[in-house]
Write a protein that holds these residues in place. Sequence first.
Motif: not given
Length: 278
Positions: A115, A117-119, A122, A194, A198, A203, A207, A215-216, A219
Amino acid sequence: VDTALRAALISLPALGVRRLRRRVRQAVVDVVRELVAHEETPRHPEVIGRPPREPVPDTRPGPEQPQRYVVPGLRGHTRLVAGMVYANRPWRLFGSLSRALAGVFATATVLFINSATWNLATALGAVQHAVITAVSAVALTLWIIVDHQLWERGDDLPARHHPLYPYNLVTLVTIALAVVVLATALFATLVAVSFLLLDASVLHKFIGRQVGVGDYLFLAWFITAIAMVGGAFGTSLEGDEKVSDAAYGRRQRERQRMLRQMSRPERGGRRGPDTTDG
């Protein structure tokens, strides 16, 4: 073209990449015309080139020396380098390196389910992603060349060897293109995964804002760049001979083995590098 021996040699890499089959036919026609009809003016000078301004000395005694043709200037050098890179088939390099691929995809998998990595992915902008990608690609390219000793040095070769251009340039371009191909394939795979795995609501929870297509893409872009570092560690687990076999065509490998054998007695028995295949 040697009219005395009725033989000729055509360098395929020197003919470039575009319309290669057509250029080969045209070159063969000019060569046969000179060997059989003794017509020294080629019909396709843009393909076969012209005699060099300074004749290359030949070791064979007698007045009848081979006629050499070169494509001079930037066009000739560019065509030669492109042909040599094409002969190395850079798009197949990482397909032959299982450990390197394992390092890339293992790193990408760990990052994908994280998670943090997601923050971070994006939150960064396009310029920041581009810089990270460029740095990681350059680092992976240089790592492969340095770690597996693919860069040729003048003191590792016989004194009579020609200047190292274009071999080191071809090595650099070959590895760089292989890295680009790997990054492109990984990015496309991550984009597909993704969107498939996901969910936007998951997501959004991390975020804290509405999730869009960008965003995808960011990522996948971020994970691709960082996964190149995992590829660097993966290539370190590959044998030097395996990397050189994957990076170069057969002719390049034969040339390097021959040069290593020639250089050892000239350096008084000093052992040369085992893995240089530039």
